[in-house]
Design an enzyme around this catalytic site. Structure first.
Site, mmCIF file in Angstrom:
data_model
loop_
_atom_site.group_PDB
_atom_site.id
_atom_site.type_symbol
_atom_site.label_atom_id
_atom_site.label_comp_id
_atom_site.label_asym_id
_atom_site.label_seq_id
_atom_site.Cartn_x
_atom_site.Cartn_y
_atom_site.Cartn_z
ATOM 1 N N SER A 183 16.909 0.717 -5.346
ATOM 2 C CA SER A 183 15.649 1.294 -5.837
ATOM 3 C C SER A 183 15.669 1.721 -7.298
ATOM 4 O O SER A 183 14.626 1.890 -7.897
ATOM 5 C CB SER A 183 15.254 2.472 -4.964
ATOM 6 O OG SER A 183 16.186 3.517 -5.115
ATOM 7 N N HIS A 211 12.712 -1.678 0.395
ATOM 8 C CA HIS A 211 12.121 -1.981 -0.917
ATOM 9 C C HIS A 211 11.946 -3.481 -1.151
ATOM 10 O O HIS A 211 11.382 -3.881 -2.156
ATOM 11 C CB HIS A 211 12.999 -1.430 -2.051
ATOM 12 C CG HIS A 211 12.685 -0.018 -2.421
ATOM 13 N ND1 HIS A 211 11.495 0.361 -3.023
ATOM 14 C CD2 HIS A 211 13.392 1.122 -2.261
ATOM 15 C CE1 HIS A 211 11.501 1.661 -3.212
ATOM 16 N NE2 HIS A 211 12.639 2.142 -2.761
ATOM 17 N N LYS A 242 6.087 1.590 2.642
ATOM 18 C CA LYS A 242 6.098 1.070 1.272
ATOM 19 C C LYS A 242 5.117 -0.107 1.192
ATOM 20 O O LYS A 242 3.910 0.120 1.260
ATOM 21 C CB LYS A 242 7.524 0.723 0.839
ATOM 22 C CG LYS A 242 8.364 2.005 0.670
ATOM 23 C CD LYS A 242 9.735 1.777 0.107
ATOM 24 C CE LYS A 242 10.422 3.094 -0.206
ATOM 25 N NZ LYS A 242 11.572 3.396 0.674
HETATM 26 C C1 LIG Z 1 12.211 4.486 1.404
HETATM 27 C C2 LIG Z 1 13.477 4.059 2.052
HETATM 28 C C3 LIG Z 1 13.847 4.538 3.310
HETATM 29 C C4 LIG Z 1 13.051 5.586 4.032
HETATM 30 O O1 LIG Z 1 11.894 5.061 4.592
HETATM 31 P P1 LIG Z 1 10.869 6.036 5.323
HETATM 32 O O2 LIG Z 1 10.156 5.157 6.275
HETATM 33 O O3 LIG Z 1 10.007 6.625 4.264
HETATM 34 O O4 LIG Z 1 11.689 7.076 6.022
HETATM 35 C C5 LIG Z 1 15.005 4.042 3.884
HETATM 36 N N1 LIG Z 1 15.774 3.136 3.241
HETATM 37 C C6 LIG Z 1 15.460 2.677 2.015
HETATM 38 C C7 LIG Z 1 16.348 1.678 1.357
HETATM 39 C C8 LIG Z 1 14.303 3.133 1.384
HETATM 40 O O5 LIG Z 1 14.017 2.679 0.162
#
Ligand SMILES: *Cc1c(COP(=O)(O)O)cnc(C)c1O
Length: 395
Positions: A183, A211, A242
């Site tokens: 990220s 992501h 996301k």
């Molecule tokens: C955003 C993210 C999460 C968490 O996801 P949520 O559904 O918001 O709990 C887990 N792993 C990665 C790699 C992320 O970028």
């Protein structure tokens, strides 16, 4: 007791502030979208949401959610295995499996829970987890809850992964774990090489596509698509928070016996509430849309390419990216904060990251491009970067 504890917390909070690590929250007074209104009434173009496909405020998703809200009610008031499963939940799990080309899927309240509940039911002290050093916090926590032996390799470093795999031959089962896209840099995990090493050293692979799903790959289906590994990866986790609408919800998808075992033993699944029907219906609609129409993913890539090209032409230093994450490198922490503040004055909402979120001397502004951005939004962003960048002598 609380008096002493209060003093203790106050001291800790002061220390966080003094170290410049105190997190404040900017309040949005509109829907999440390419353009948002802040609580002070100011309208800004948003370049820091994970709204990659621009679905967060999409009319079709809102319509699907409203309809399910009316027909299926607000909440489930139950975990899945007691009375928390509607046909909708099963349809969404099927849609996720179809999307990733996997055998079965299981829903969670969030990907944090999916990662928190994936290791402990599957592996024990006789086994090994080999994890990328930059993996998401939820993977780190999930690994902590599991008794397997832990090995760590430097970010995307295949030589180091091979070393760790050699050491891990002492264990019974081995699982390599990686984020699909990291990220902070936007780099894609070298899944082709990871997969090759996994077969050479008799290991399984897990990819967190949070992501990357909806973003990378010829049709946006994630890192397993980038490397032609659809159906080959044993475990994929991901989020609905996301690219896929940005509501809430997570999932694990992969080999069917793995998913079956998670339904029996995964604690965040067994002991936490079902996702509400409205969210589930919007999820189904998301995968429905993406099945027939790849235009949002194409738009995202066009937008990202346009943004990066214009920024590089202007003289900015952007980390090579294969995703929609563009790290504008500034190296200096204060500079990253000053530039972000100036950009906000110009109506561009971005966030500057510095140590300890990124390594020392690697401060940056992370720009997240969305399919919802219009060309004029991208132009306004680049123009603001140029103006503020010149004022601060970045370019
Ligand atoms: C955003 C993210 C999460 C968490 O996801 P949520 O559904 O918001 O709990 C887990 N792993 C990665 C790699 C992320 O970028």
């Amino acid at each position: 007791m609380y008096k002493e504890f209060q003093t203790y917390l106050s001291e800790q909070l002061t220390e966080i502030r003094n170290n410049g690590l105190y997190k404040t929250e900017r309040i949005i007074a509109s829907a999440q979208d390419a353009v948002i209104k802040l609580s002070n009434g100011k309208e800004v173009i948003n370049f820091c949401a994970n709204n990659y496909l621009g679905l967060s405020n999409h009319p079709k998703l809102k319509e699907a959610a409203s309809q399910a809200l009316q027909e299926r009610g607000y909440g489930m008031s139950s975990v899945r295995f007691i009375c928390g499963t509607q046909d909708l939940h099963k349809s969404l799990e099927q849609a996720i499996s179809d999307y990733f080309g996997t055998e079965d899927s299981i829903l969670y309240a969030a990907c944090f829970d999916a990662n928190g509940g994936v290791f402990e039911p599957l592996l024990s002290e006789e086994d090994a987890i080999i994890s990328d050093a930059l993996n998401h916090a939820s993977i780190i926590d999930g690994v902590r809850l599991c008794k397997a032996q832990r090995y760590r390799y430097a970010n995307a470093d295949m030589q180091d992964l091979e070393e760790q795999l050699k050491k891990a031959q002492a264990q019974r089962f081995r699982l390599i774990v990686t984020d699909g896209v990291f990220s902070m840099d936007g780099n894609v995990a070298p899944l082709d090489k990871i997969y090759e090493l996994s077969r050479k050293y008799n290991a399984m692979v897990m990819v967190d596509e949070s992501h990357s799903a909806g973003v990378v790959g010829a049709t946006g289906k994630g890192v397993s698509e980038v490397y032609n590994l659809r159906g080959e990866i044993e475990i994929i986790t991901g989020t609905l928070g996301k690219a896929f609408g940005g509501g809430i919800g997570g999932f694990t998808t992969g080999k069917k016996e793995i998913i079956e075992m998670l339904r029996q033993r995964s604690r965040p699944y067994l002991f936490s509430n079902s996702i509400p029907p409205a969210v589930v219906a919007a999820g189904i609609k998301t995968f429905d849309l993406l099945k027939t129409d790849n235009s949002l993913n194409r738009k995202l890539h066009e937008n990202t390419k346009y943004f990066v090209t214009r920024m590089q032409e202007a003289g900015f230093d952007i980390k090579p990216t294969q995703s929609a994450i563009c790290a504008v490198m500034l190296y200096d922490a204060k500079l990253s904060q000053d530039l972000a503040a100036r950009l906000l004055d110009e109506g561009i909402y971005v966030v500057g990251f510095y140590y300890p979120v990124v390594p020392k001397g690697q401060a940056r502004i992370r720009v997240q491009v969305s399919a919802a951005h219009r060309k004029e939004d991208l132009d306004r962003c680049v123009d603001a970067f140029i103006k503020a960048g010149k004022a601060l002598k970045v370019i």
